[in-house]
Design a protein around this motif. Structure first.
Motif, PDB file in Angstrom:
ATOM      1  N   GLU A 105     -10.623   0.949  -9.679  1.00  7.22           N
ATOM      2  CA  GLU A 105      -9.798   2.115  -9.993  1.00  7.22           C
ATOM      3  C   GLU A 105      -8.621   2.117  -9.032  1.00  7.22           C
ATOM      4  OE1 GLU A 105     -11.370   5.915  -7.469  1.00  7.22           O
ATOM      5  OE2 GLU A 105     -12.512   5.468  -9.287  1.00  7.22           O
ATOM      6  N   SER A 106      -7.691   3.015  -9.254  1.00  3.14           N
ATOM      7  CA  SER A 106      -6.567   3.160  -8.338  1.00  3.14           C
ATOM      8  C   SER A 106      -7.012   4.001  -7.146  1.00  3.14           C
ATOM      9  CB  SER A 106      -5.381   3.830  -9.044  1.00  3.14           C
ATOM     10  OG  SER A 106      -4.306   4.015  -8.139  1.00  3.14           O
ATOM     11  N   LEU A 107      -7.070   3.400  -5.983  1.00  2.00           N
ATOM     12  CA  LEU A 107      -7.550   4.115  -4.800  1.00  2.00           C
ATOM     13  C   LEU A 107      -6.470   4.971  -4.159  1.00  2.00           C
ATOM     14  CD1 LEU A 107      -9.770   1.475  -2.920  1.00  2.00           C
ATOM     15  CD2 LEU A 107     -10.461   3.241  -4.549  1.00  2.00           C
ATOM     16  N   PHE A 108      -5.234   4.586  -4.307  1.00  2.00           N
ATOM     17  CA  PHE A 108      -4.143   5.279  -3.623  1.00  2.00           C
ATOM     18  C   PHE A 108      -3.031   5.517  -4.633  1.00  2.00           C
ATOM     19  CE2 PHE A 108      -6.206   2.190  -0.836  1.00  2.00           C
ATOM     20  CZ  PHE A 108      -6.740   3.011   0.137  1.00  2.00           C
ATOM     21  N   SER A 109      -3.088   6.659  -5.307  1.00  2.00           N
ATOM     22  CA  SER A 109      -2.162   6.896  -6.422  1.00  2.00           C
ATOM     23  C   SER A 109      -0.712   7.042  -5.957  1.00  2.00           C
ATOM     24  CB  SER A 109      -2.588   8.144  -7.210  1.00  2.00           C
ATOM     25  OG  SER A 109      -2.724   9.249  -6.337  1.00  2.00           O
ATOM     26  N   GLU A 110      -0.476   7.879  -4.952  1.00  2.00           N
ATOM     27  CA  GLU A 110       0.888   8.104  -4.496  1.00  2.00           C
ATOM     28  C   GLU A 110       0.958   8.095  -2.971  1.00  2.00           C
ATOM     29  OE1 GLU A 110       3.599   8.204  -6.213  1.00  2.00           O
ATOM     30  OE2 GLU A 110       2.620   8.083  -8.177  1.00  2.00           O
ATOM     31  N   PRO A 111       0.688   6.968  -2.339  1.00  2.00           N
ATOM     32  CA  PRO A 111       0.774   6.946  -0.875  1.00  2.00           C
ATOM     33  C   PRO A 111       2.216   7.069  -0.412  1.00  2.00           C
ATOM     34  CG  PRO A 111       0.528   4.726  -1.716  1.00  2.00           C
ATOM     35  CD  PRO A 111       0.392   5.637  -2.900  1.00  2.00           C
ATOM     36  N   ARG A 112       2.386   7.760   0.686  1.00  2.00           N
ATOM     37  CA  ARG A 112       3.747   7.850   1.226  1.00  2.00           C
ATOM     38  C   ARG A 112       4.129   6.511   1.829  1.00  2.00           C
ATOM     39  NH1 ARG A 112       4.156   9.039   6.907  1.00  2.00           N
ATOM     40  NH2 ARG A 112       2.095   9.190   7.899  1.00  2.00           N
ATOM     41  N   GLU A 113       5.379   6.171   1.699  1.00  2.00           N
ATOM     42  CA  GLU A 113       5.853   4.927   2.288  1.00  2.00           C
ATOM     43  C   GLU A 113       6.250   5.164   3.738  1.00  2.00           C
ATOM     44  OE1 GLU A 113       8.868   3.105  -0.065  1.00  2.00           O
ATOM     45  OE2 GLU A 113       7.486   2.628  -1.699  1.00  2.00           O
ATOM     46  N   ILE A 114       5.946   4.192   4.576  1.00  2.00           N
ATOM     47  CA  ILE A 114       6.293   4.255   5.995  1.00  2.00           C
ATOM     48  C   ILE A 114       7.220   3.088   6.302  1.00  2.00           C
ATOM     49  CG2 ILE A 114       5.416   4.099   8.349  1.00  2.00           C
ATOM     50  CD1 ILE A 114       2.827   5.351   7.376  1.00  2.00           C
ATOM     51  N   GLN A 115       8.373   3.399   6.798  1.00  2.00           N
ATOM     52  CA  GLN A 115       9.340   2.353   7.100  1.00  2.00           C
ATOM     53  C   GLN A 115       8.903   1.562   8.338  1.00  2.00           C
ATOM     54  OE1 GLN A 115      11.850   1.416   5.099  1.00  2.00           O
ATOM     55  NE2 GLN A 115      10.958   2.978   3.744  1.00  2.00           N
ATOM     56  N   PRO A 116       8.853   0.253   8.238  1.00  2.00           N
ATOM     57  CA  PRO A 116       8.438  -0.562   9.389  1.00  2.00           C
ATOM     58  C   PRO A 116       9.487  -0.549  10.487  1.00  2.00           C
ATOM     59  CG  PRO A 116       9.217  -1.966   7.619  1.00  2.00           C
ATOM     60  CD  PRO A 116       9.187  -0.567   7.063  1.00  2.00           C
ATOM     61  N   ILE A 129     -15.893   0.296  -4.728  1.00  2.00           N
ATOM     62  CA  ILE A 129     -14.751   0.600  -5.584  1.00  2.00           C
ATOM     63  C   ILE A 129     -13.569  -0.226  -5.096  1.00  2.00           C
ATOM     64  CG2 ILE A 129     -13.265   2.403  -6.504  1.00  2.00           C
ATOM     65  CD1 ILE A 129     -15.505   4.410  -5.696  1.00  2.00           C
ATOM     66  N   ILE A 130     -13.053  -1.070  -5.976  1.00  2.00           N
ATOM     67  CA  ILE A 130     -11.977  -1.999  -5.632  1.00  2.00           C
ATOM     68  C   ILE A 130     -10.666  -1.484  -6.205  1.00  2.00           C
ATOM     69  CG2 ILE A 130     -11.156  -4.376  -5.841  1.00  2.00           C
ATOM     70  CD1 ILE A 130     -14.081  -5.217  -6.262  1.00  2.00           C
ATOM     71  N   ASP A 131      -9.656  -1.470  -5.379  1.00  2.00           N
ATOM     72  CA  ASP A 131      -8.354  -1.000  -5.834  1.00  2.00           C
ATOM     73  C   ASP A 131      -7.817  -1.926  -6.916  1.00  2.00           C
ATOM     74  OD1 ASP A 131      -6.050   0.456  -6.060  1.00  2.00           O
ATOM     75  OD2 ASP A 131      -5.252  -0.060  -4.088  1.00  2.00           O
ATOM     76  N   GLU A 132      -7.300  -1.347  -7.985  1.00  2.00           N
ATOM     77  CA  GLU A 132      -6.744  -2.153  -9.072  1.00  2.00           C
ATOM     78  C   GLU A 132      -5.467  -2.865  -8.664  1.00  2.00           C
ATOM     79  OE1 GLU A 132      -8.258   0.341 -12.978  1.00  2.00           O
ATOM     80  OE2 GLU A 132      -6.418   0.979 -11.961  1.00  2.00           O
ATOM     81  N   ALA A 133      -4.777  -2.312  -7.680  1.00  2.00           N
ATOM     82  CA  ALA A 133      -3.504  -2.891  -7.252  1.00  2.00           C
ATOM     83  C   ALA A 133      -3.705  -3.904  -6.132  1.00  2.00           C
ATOM     84  CB  ALA A 133      -2.560  -1.791  -6.778  1.00  2.00           C
ATOM     85  N   PRO A 164       6.691  -1.167   3.268  1.00  2.00           N
ATOM     86  CA  PRO A 164       6.566   0.285   3.473  1.00  2.00           C
ATOM     87  C   PRO A 164       5.368   0.883   2.742  1.00  2.00           C
ATOM     88  CG  PRO A 164       8.848  -0.310   3.054  1.00  2.00           C
ATOM     89  CD  PRO A 164       8.025  -1.529   2.758  1.00  2.00           C
ATOM     90  N   ARG A 165       5.108   0.413   1.527  1.00  2.00           N
ATOM     91  CA  ARG A 165       3.943   0.913   0.783  1.00  2.00           C
ATOM     92  C   ARG A 165       2.641   0.438   1.432  1.00  2.00           C
ATOM     93  NH1 ARG A 165       2.448   2.988  -4.159  1.00  2.00           N
ATOM     94  NH2 ARG A 165       0.515   2.168  -5.066  1.00  2.00           N
ATOM     95  N   LEU A 166       2.611  -0.802   1.897  1.00  2.00           N
ATOM     96  CA  LEU A 166       1.415  -1.335   2.552  1.00  2.00           C
ATOM     97  C   LEU A 166       1.098  -0.540   3.811  1.00  2.00           C
ATOM     98  CD1 LEU A 166      -0.830  -3.399   2.881  1.00  2.00           C
ATOM     99  CD2 LEU A 166       0.850  -4.992   3.860  1.00  2.00           C
ATOM    100  N   LEU A 167       2.102  -0.252   4.626  1.00  2.00           N
ATOM    101  CA  LEU A 167       1.884   0.562   5.816  1.00  2.00           C
ATOM    102  C   LEU A 167       1.407   1.965   5.438  1.00  2.00           C
ATOM    103  CD1 LEU A 167       4.896  -0.344   8.138  1.00  2.00           C
ATOM    104  CD2 LEU A 167       2.473  -0.637   8.669  1.00  2.00           C
ATOM    105  N   GLY A 168       1.963   2.496   4.345  1.00  2.00           N
ATOM    106  CA  GLY A 168       1.543   3.818   3.889  1.00  2.00           C
ATOM    107  C   GLY A 168       0.080   3.848   3.483  1.00  2.00           C
ATOM    108  N   LEU A 195      -2.310   1.710   4.565  1.00  2.00           N
ATOM    109  CA  LEU A 195      -3.103   1.573   5.786  1.00  2.00           C
ATOM    110  C   LEU A 195      -3.217   2.918   6.506  1.00  2.00           C
ATOM    111  CD1 LEU A 195      -1.742  -1.859   7.032  1.00  2.00           C
ATOM    112  CD2 LEU A 195      -4.122  -1.371   6.442  1.00  2.00           C
ATOM    113  N   GLN A 196      -2.115   3.667   6.536  1.00  2.00           N
ATOM    114  CA  GLN A 196      -2.166   4.986   7.152  1.00  2.00           C
ATOM    115  C   GLN A 196      -3.050   5.936   6.351  1.00  2.00           C
ATOM    116  OE1 GLN A 196      -0.704   5.987  10.188  1.00  2.00           O
ATOM    117  NE2 GLN A 196      -2.140   7.667   9.796  1.00  2.00           N
ATOM    118  N   ALA A 197      -3.000   5.832   5.023  1.00  2.00           N
ATOM    119  CA  ALA A 197      -3.858   6.669   4.179  1.00  2.00           C
ATOM    120  C   ALA A 197      -5.333   6.392   4.451  1.00  2.00           C
ATOM    121  CB  ALA A 197      -3.534   6.431   2.703  1.00  2.00           C
TER     122      ALA A 197
END
Length: 208
Positions: free
Chosen positions: A22-33, A172-176, A184-188, A190-192
């Motif tokens: 399923e989608s584990l993180f629908s709308e994570p905030r992006e964090i600028q590296p 539960i495995i993330d579909e993405a 930025p999304r990856l960091l977001g 990880l923070q989530a």
């Protein structure tokens, strides 16, 4: 048998684990590296890789250091430590990275997040290995009487990242799948994971 030897079928048979996506993180905030992280990853990719260890040093570790700094180093990062909790059932072996809110650095305690480096760029097998490590992490938490109901994990090649979590008897495995091109999304995400894991602790106090 160790974590790296498990197949998804063996996890189902031995531990009654169910897998779903399923989608584990629908709308994570992006964090600028930071500029440091961008330059470190650029240099790492320019140098290239001749082993999983070099990928870890040049791609994975800088990301985790950035995440730690963003969180004022409030969690411990264990690298290359054994998580031997049930040798009879194969829940043993080395884990590439384990996060914990514990302040103890000498040995693993209160694991909340496991990261597995996919060997030979095999992200699927790395995901199964990580799933086995999540079971080991839960066993350790239960033995230490740490009520952490959800444990997160990730399989990565350094370039590609896939997240998962253990809840009850389900993995539960993330579909993405994310890549460093989506930094930025990856960091977001990880923070989530850190935020979600922290929210499950029974109190504001970190485990000793």
């Amino acid at each position: 048998m160790a974590y790296s030897d498990f197949s998804s079928l063996e996890l189902k048979r031995r531990f009654g684990i169910r897998f779903r996506a399923e989608s584990l993180f629908s709308e994570p905030r992006e964090i600028q590296p930071s500029a440091w992280l961008q330059e470190t990853l650029r240099l790492g990719q320019e140098l290239g890789f001749n082993s999983e260890k070099s990928r870890s040093e040049r791609l994975v570790t800088p990301l985790l250091l950035e995440l730690s700094n963003l969180n004022q180093h409030r969690f411990a990062i264990y690298s290359g430590m054994n998580l031997d909790v049930d040798e009879l059932n194969g829940l043993k072996g080395e884990c590439d990275f384990i996060f914990s809110f514990s302040r103890i650095q000498d040995f693993v305690t209160a694991p909340i997040f496991c990261i597995t480096e996919a060997k030979k760029q095999d992200l699927e097998h790395g995901t199964v290995q990580c799933a086995a490590q999540l079971l080991g992490a839960r066993r350790l938490n239960e033995a230490e009487q740490n009520a952490i109901p959800v444990i997160y994990g990730c399989s990565t090649t350094g370039i590609e990242w896939r997240f998962l979590k253990l809840v009850g008897q389900e993995i539960i495995i993330d579909e993405a799948r994310l890549t460093l091109a989506e930094l930025p999304r990856l960091l977001g995400i990880l923070q989530a994971v850190i935020d979600a894991a922290g929210a499950t602790l029974p109190s504001a106090e970190c485990p000793a």
